[in-house]
Enzyme design. Structure first.
Site, mmCIF file in Angstrom:
data_model
loop_
_atom_site.group_PDB
_atom_site.id
_atom_site.type_symbol
_atom_site.label_atom_id
_atom_site.label_comp_id
_atom_site.label_asym_id
_atom_site.label_seq_id
_atom_site.Cartn_x
_atom_site.Cartn_y
_atom_site.Cartn_z
ATOM 1 N N GLU A 138 12.587 2.502 2.555
ATOM 2 C CA GLU A 138 12.335 1.179 3.276
ATOM 3 C C GLU A 138 13.104 0.124 2.977
ATOM 4 O OE1 GLU A 138 7.759 1.241 3.613
ATOM 5 O OE2 GLU A 138 7.960 2.889 2.155
ATOM 6 N N SER A 150 5.700 3.872 4.954
ATOM 7 C CA SER A 150 6.118 3.415 6.563
ATOM 8 C C SER A 150 6.163 4.702 7.334
ATOM 9 C CB SER A 150 7.502 2.959 6.300
ATOM 10 O OG SER A 150 7.277 1.575 6.053
ATOM 11 N N TYR A 206 8.344 -0.740 13.816
ATOM 12 C CA TYR A 206 9.227 -1.701 13.412
ATOM 13 C C TYR A 206 10.238 -1.964 14.458
ATOM 14 C CZ TYR A 206 7.846 -0.762 8.468
ATOM 15 O OH TYR A 206 7.072 -0.678 7.559
ATOM 16 N N ARG A 220 -3.721 -3.509 1.978
ATOM 17 C CA ARG A 220 -3.618 -3.256 3.486
ATOM 18 C C ARG A 220 -4.261 -1.493 3.405
ATOM 19 N NH1 ARG A 220 0.626 -2.279 6.238
ATOM 20 N NH2 ARG A 220 0.395 -0.302 6.454
ATOM 21 N N ASP A 238 -5.678 1.484 5.774
ATOM 22 C CA ASP A 238 -5.329 2.140 6.938
ATOM 23 C C ASP A 238 -6.255 3.287 7.246
ATOM 24 O OD1 ASP A 238 -3.347 0.434 7.349
ATOM 25 O OD2 ASP A 238 -1.756 1.760 6.745
ATOM 26 N N GLU A 261 -4.948 5.518 3.807
ATOM 27 C CA GLU A 261 -4.102 5.302 2.633
ATOM 28 C C GLU A 261 -4.180 3.818 2.339
ATOM 29 O OE1 GLU A 261 0.331 5.136 3.192
ATOM 30 O OE2 GLU A 261 -0.149 5.260 5.207
ATOM 31 N N ASN A 277 -2.000 0.383 1.029
ATOM 32 C CA ASN A 277 -0.546 -0.283 1.012
ATOM 33 C C ASN A 277 -0.765 -1.566 0.195
ATOM 34 O OD1 ASN A 277 1.423 1.351 3.030
ATOM 35 N ND2 ASN A 277 -0.600 0.850 4.008
ATOM 36 N N GLY A 299 3.887 -5.009 4.696
ATOM 37 C CA GLY A 299 4.884 -5.389 4.922
ATOM 38 C C GLY A 299 4.512 -6.944 5.559
#
Length: 303
Positions: free
Chosen positions: A15, A139, A209, A248, A250, A262, A264, A268
């Site tokens: 990443e 990611s 992305y 974050r 998800d 998960e 994070n 990002g």
């Protein structure tokens, strides 16, 4: 606010390119806030140099292995240097999807899952479609949806060349949701829930992305009772795992049930990233988010 901040980005995970974009955005934002920024592009041959940087705070914008998994956090802790984000223990836990699943098992709904260490471990799996993915990766790298046993076995063999452990789980059809949480002086603040609508089968690396491959809806159109439940569960997970500053969460909303996927710990911060998008829906600028993270970290490090 802290006057000198070293923004650490890059790294040497899969990443890296995303991390560079996050780091540049954070650095520019801090400069607009009047902070002296020391950009630090982390590479294998510059790791030791990180400890020599003269700064009031390290703002970590590293994604993936060796950056989001507690490695750098542990190094900074040993040196007694202050940094943003979750500590080494929480970072390591959240980066490992299996450990995370085991710890949050009683707090939220999870897909049916099992650990995979060899291609024999997928024999007899009966739930299709299913998902096979690395235990420790970010990611959406290495994630595959498998519609039958033959595809599952092929993808498993491919992944085991690069990874020593995988997670096999049932594919939950539904609406992809992400819940961003940032700390404030009054405790965790939950930003508006973001619904992700990838134009591909799922929210993979390209969909994350490349502009135009995903539509976003924020605030997500969710019934008030369901929204309340998602928020409560997300905050419970955030606190249970010891997250701090920003994270974050998800998951998938299947009818009225939220399935956790998960956490994070270093979300990002690119132009297409989810957390800044949710912040804008709440009326927050990028500077509000970044400045708030610095202030919370600064306050913690004064104790």
């Amino acid at each position: 606010m802290t006057r000198r901040v070293a923004v650490v980005y890059g790294g040497f995970s899969n990443e890296r390119d995303v991390s560079v974009k996050s780091g540049i955005n954070i650095a520019k934002s801090l400069e607009r806030l009047g902070v002296e920024v020391l950009p630090f592009d982390l590479k294998r041959d510059t790791v030791a140099d990180l400890l020599d940087v003269k700064t009031d705070l390290f703002f970590l914008a590293l994604h993936g292995r060796f950056g989001e998994d507690g490695t750098i956090q542990g190094m900074l802790e040993l040196a007694g240097l202050p940094y943003t984000g979750s500590d080494s223990r929480t970072s390591a836990i959240c980066f490992d999807k299996e450990i995370t699943y085991r710890l949050v098992d009683r707090s939220v709904e999870l897909p049916v899952w099992k650990r995979v260490e060899s291609d024999r471990d997928v024999e007899g799996w009966e739930i299709f479609p299913c998902v096979i993915k690395p235990v420790r990766e970010g990611s959406s790298i290495g994630i595959h949806i498998c519609d039958d046993q033959s595809i599952l076995e092929d993808r498993t063999r491919e992944l085991l060349v690069a990874y020593d452990s995988l997670l096999l789980e049932e594919y939950i059809a539904g609406r992809e949701m992400t819940i961003s949480i940032i700390d404030s002086k009054d405790g965790p603040v939950v930003l508006p829930i973001l619904e992700i609508k990838p134009k591909k089968r799922f929210y993979d690396y390209e969909a994350k992305y490349i502009a135009g491959l995903t539509d976003f809806v924020v605030p997500a159109p969710v019934e008030e009772s369901v929204q309340k439940s998602i928020i409560e569960k997300s905050v419970a997970i955030y606190k249970l795992l010891g997250c701090r500053d920003l994270s974050r969460i998800d998951g998938i909303l299947n009818e009225d049930t939220f399935y956790f996927l998960e956490v994070n710990t270093i979300p990002g911060m690119t132009d297409l990233s989810d957390l800044p998008m949710s912040a804008r829906a709440m009326g927050m600028t990028f500077e509000d988010v970044v400045g708030g993270v610095v202030e919370v970290a600064e306050k913690r490090n004064r104790r």
